[in-house]
Write a protein that holds these residues in place. Sequence first.
Motif, PDB file in Angstrom:
ATOM      1  N   GLU A  21      37.829 -20.835 -20.890  1.00 49.93           N
ATOM      2  CA  GLU A  21      37.919 -20.942 -19.433  1.00 49.93           C
ATOM      3  C   GLU A  21      38.577 -22.237 -18.960  1.00 49.93           C
ATOM      4  OE1 GLU A  21      36.780 -18.823 -16.715  1.00 49.93           O
ATOM      5  OE2 GLU A  21      37.131 -17.460 -18.388  1.00 49.93           O
ATOM      6  N   VAL A  22      38.923 -23.126 -19.873  1.00 48.29           N
ATOM      7  CA  VAL A  22      39.441 -24.438 -19.482  1.00 48.29           C
ATOM      8  C   VAL A  22      40.691 -24.313 -18.609  1.00 48.29           C
ATOM      9  CG1 VAL A  22      40.504 -26.569 -20.356  1.00 48.29           C
ATOM     10  CG2 VAL A  22      38.379 -25.729 -21.370  1.00 48.29           C
ATOM     11  N   ASP A  23      41.657 -23.513 -19.032  1.00 46.10           N
ATOM     12  CA  ASP A  23      42.900 -23.385 -18.250  1.00 46.10           C
ATOM     13  C   ASP A  23      42.625 -22.820 -16.856  1.00 46.10           C
ATOM     14  OD1 ASP A  23      44.433 -24.453 -20.278  1.00 46.10           O
ATOM     15  OD2 ASP A  23      45.075 -22.509 -21.062  1.00 46.10           O
ATOM     16  N   ALA A  24      41.744 -21.825 -16.767  1.00 40.25           N
ATOM     17  CA  ALA A  24      41.408 -21.252 -15.463  1.00 40.25           C
ATOM     18  C   ALA A  24      40.709 -22.288 -14.582  1.00 40.25           C
ATOM     19  CB  ALA A  24      40.524 -20.020 -15.635  1.00 40.25           C
ATOM     20  N   HIS A  25      39.846 -23.097 -15.179  1.00 40.90           N
ATOM     21  CA  HIS A  25      39.165 -24.148 -14.410  1.00 40.90           C
ATOM     22  C   HIS A  25      40.155 -25.184 -13.884  1.00 40.90           C
ATOM     23  CE1 HIS A  25      35.286 -22.540 -15.111  1.00 40.90           C
ATOM     24  NE2 HIS A  25      35.137 -22.952 -16.353  1.00 40.90           N
ATOM     25  N   ILE A  26      41.169 -25.499 -14.667  1.00 43.85           N
ATOM     26  CA  ILE A  26      42.187 -26.455 -14.220  1.00 43.85           C
ATOM     27  C   ILE A  26      42.892 -25.918 -12.977  1.00 43.85           C
ATOM     28  CG2 ILE A  26      44.417 -27.508 -14.818  1.00 43.85           C
ATOM     29  CD1 ILE A  26      43.326 -27.693 -17.724  1.00 43.85           C
ATOM     30  N   THR A  27      43.287 -24.651 -13.015  1.00 44.52           N
ATOM     31  CA  THR A  27      43.931 -24.029 -11.851  1.00 44.52           C
ATOM     32  C   THR A  27      43.010 -24.061 -10.645  1.00 44.52           C
ATOM     33  OG1 THR A  27      45.239 -22.576 -13.285  1.00 44.52           O
ATOM     34  CG2 THR A  27      44.968 -21.893 -10.990  1.00 44.52           C
ATOM     35  N   ARG A  28      41.741 -23.728 -10.855  1.00 46.32           N
ATOM     36  CA  ARG A  28      40.778 -23.694  -9.749  1.00 46.32           C
ATOM     37  C   ARG A  28      40.579 -25.076  -9.127  1.00 46.32           C
ATOM     38  NH1 ARG A  28      37.542 -20.388 -13.845  1.00 46.32           N
ATOM     39  NH2 ARG A  28      38.156 -18.253 -13.346  1.00 46.32           N
ATOM     40  N   VAL A  29      40.415 -26.092  -9.960  1.00 44.39           N
ATOM     41  CA  VAL A  29      40.108 -27.411  -9.401  1.00 44.39           C
ATOM     42  C   VAL A  29      41.331 -28.014  -8.720  1.00 44.39           C
ATOM     43  CG1 VAL A  29      40.560 -28.892 -11.415  1.00 44.39           C
ATOM     44  CG2 VAL A  29      38.775 -29.510  -9.785  1.00 44.39           C
ATOM     45  N   LEU A  30      42.528 -27.750  -9.206  1.00 39.61           N
ATOM     46  CA  LEU A  30      43.724 -28.239  -8.520  1.00 39.61           C
ATOM     47  C   LEU A  30      43.853 -27.601  -7.138  1.00 39.61           C
ATOM     48  CD1 LEU A  30      46.347 -28.382 -11.433  1.00 39.61           C
ATOM     49  CD2 LEU A  30      45.335 -30.324 -10.209  1.00 39.61           C
ATOM     50  N   ALA A  31      43.559 -26.295  -7.055  1.00 34.61           N
ATOM     51  CA  ALA A  31      43.583 -25.616  -5.761  1.00 34.61           C
ATOM     52  C   ALA A  31      42.490 -26.159  -4.850  1.00 34.61           C
ATOM     53  CB  ALA A  31      43.424 -24.113  -5.954  1.00 34.61           C
ATOM     54  N   LEU A  32      41.314 -26.418  -5.413  1.00 35.61           N
ATOM     55  CA  LEU A  32      40.205 -26.968  -4.631  1.00 35.61           C
ATOM     56  C   LEU A  32      40.558 -28.345  -4.079  1.00 35.61           C
ATOM     57  CD1 LEU A  32      37.262 -26.986  -3.623  1.00 35.61           C
ATOM     58  CD2 LEU A  32      36.589 -27.822  -5.900  1.00 35.61           C
ATOM     59  N   ILE A  33      41.146 -29.176  -4.891  1.00 36.03           N
ATOM     60  CA  ILE A  33      41.493 -30.536  -4.460  1.00 36.03           C
ATOM     61  C   ILE A  33      42.528 -30.498  -3.336  1.00 36.03           C
ATOM     62  CG2 ILE A  33      42.628 -32.673  -5.202  1.00 36.03           C
ATOM     63  CD1 ILE A  33      41.175 -32.098  -7.977  1.00 36.03           C
ATOM     64  N   ASP A  34      43.550 -29.664  -3.482  1.00 32.13           N
ATOM     65  CA  ASP A  34      44.537 -29.542  -2.400  1.00 32.13           C
ATOM     66  C   ASP A  34      43.874 -29.049  -1.124  1.00 32.13           C
ATOM     67  OD1 ASP A  34      46.749 -30.539  -3.683  1.00 32.13           O
ATOM     68  OD2 ASP A  34      47.548 -28.594  -4.280  1.00 32.13           O
ATOM     69  N   GLY A  35      42.961 -28.086  -1.247  1.00 32.54           N
ATOM     70  CA  GLY A  35      42.248 -27.586  -0.078  1.00 32.54           C
ATOM     71  C   GLY A  35      41.383 -28.651   0.571  1.00 32.54           C
ATOM     72  N   LEU A  36      40.727 -29.455  -0.239  1.00 33.57           N
ATOM     73  CA  LEU A  36      39.902 -30.544   0.303  1.00 33.57           C
ATOM     74  C   LEU A  36      40.770 -31.548   1.050  1.00 33.57           C
ATOM     75  CD1 LEU A  36      37.469 -31.174  -2.697  1.00 33.57           C
ATOM     76  CD2 LEU A  36      36.990 -29.936  -0.574  1.00 33.57           C
ATOM     77  N   HIS A  37      41.905 -31.901   0.470  1.00 33.38           N
ATOM     78  CA  HIS A  37      42.820 -32.838   1.138  1.00 33.38           C
ATOM     79  C   HIS A  37      43.275 -32.289   2.485  1.00 33.38           C
ATOM     80  CE1 HIS A  37      44.082 -35.034  -2.827  1.00 33.38           C
ATOM     81  NE2 HIS A  37      42.899 -35.398  -2.397  1.00 33.38           N
ATOM     82  N   LEU A  38      43.634 -31.021   2.512  1.00 36.28           N
ATOM     83  CA  LEU A  38      44.093 -30.406   3.755  1.00 36.28           C
ATOM     84  C   LEU A  38      42.990 -30.409   4.813  1.00 36.28           C
ATOM     85  CD1 LEU A  38      46.446 -29.027   5.159  1.00 36.28           C
ATOM     86  CD2 LEU A  38      45.613 -26.851   4.272  1.00 36.28           C
ATOM     87  N   ASN A  39      41.768 -30.086   4.421  1.00 40.46           N
ATOM     88  CA  ASN A  39      40.658 -30.085   5.368  1.00 40.46           C
ATOM     89  C   ASN A  39      40.318 -31.494   5.843  1.00 40.46           C
ATOM     90  OD1 ASN A  39      39.145 -27.371   5.918  1.00 40.46           O
ATOM     91  ND2 ASN A  39      39.883 -27.250   3.821  1.00 40.46           N
ATOM     92  N   LEU A  40      40.394 -32.465   4.963  1.00 47.12           N
ATOM     93  CA  LEU A  40      40.159 -33.850   5.375  1.00 47.12           C
ATOM     94  C   LEU A  40      41.198 -34.303   6.390  1.00 47.12           C
ATOM     95  CD1 LEU A  40      39.275 -35.439   1.916  1.00 47.12           C
ATOM     96  CD2 LEU A  40      37.753 -35.366   3.905  1.00 47.12           C
ATOM     97  N   LEU A  41      42.416 -33.807   6.231  1.00 46.31           N
ATOM     98  CA  LEU A  41      43.511 -34.199   7.116  1.00 46.31           C
ATOM     99  C   LEU A  41      43.444 -33.485   8.462  1.00 46.31           C
ATOM    100  CD1 LEU A  41      46.131 -35.934   7.099  1.00 46.31           C
ATOM    101  CD2 LEU A  41      47.335 -33.914   6.286  1.00 46.31           C
TER     102      LEU A  41
ATOM    103  N   GLY B  68      40.744 -31.488   9.758  1.00 49.68           N
ATOM    104  CA  GLY B  68      39.469 -31.276  10.434  1.00 49.68           C
ATOM    105  C   GLY B  68      38.464 -32.382  10.237  1.00 49.68           C
ATOM    106  N   PRO B  69      38.848 -33.633  10.497  1.00 48.06           N
ATOM    107  CA  PRO B  69      37.936 -34.752  10.215  1.00 48.06           C
ATOM    108  C   PRO B  69      36.633 -34.708  11.025  1.00 48.06           C
ATOM    109  CG  PRO B  69      39.818 -35.505  11.500  1.00 48.06           C
ATOM    110  CD  PRO B  69      40.098 -34.092  11.100  1.00 48.06           C
TER     111      PRO B  69
END
Length: 199
Positions: A147-167, A169-170
Amino acid sequence: MSRRDEIIEAALRLTQAGGIGALSVRAVANAAGIGPTTLRHYFPSQADLHQAVAVALVSGSLDDLDIADDTRDPVQRLYECLVQFLPPAEHQEAVLGGWFELYRLALGPEPLPAVRGLLESGHHSSAQVLQRWLGTLADQGHVVPGEVDAHITRVLALIDGLHLNLLTGPERFDLDVAREALRWFAERVIRQETLLDAE
């Protein structure tokens, strides 16, 4: 410091001073006090230069911390590593603005191929770091290896989403909420292996 390292340092200074759009072969050569031909000796293509800058940016901000210390809780170790992807509170606005500018220049109406190359190199470097962290936990039996490769894809998408929400919807989304999301992810990644052991 080697000439190659001097060139990378000059490229990093240019990026910090003028943003991602300032990163061109000619500008980096000028900033390093060398000619374009000399720069090409160390970095045969612009993609090679971008990859080196992206690696320097990622390696300068992401540390392995205690990821290999199997005496500590694996969820906490993974969480502490992942939190490094979030902007520091004191520079949050500037970091998020730079992140958004990178995407705008790479993917906007008039995309810059050089910036897209830098963006792709940054994602590749981040994936390599995540591979190291998750691979270490998988070797220790805390993460399902397949599952390592799938987790890498998931966390990269999560991080981009977090950045977008921080930008965007503060008022409803802050660093504490982002940290909670990363902890949630770390718990799910580790919990999978725990559930498999229990069966």
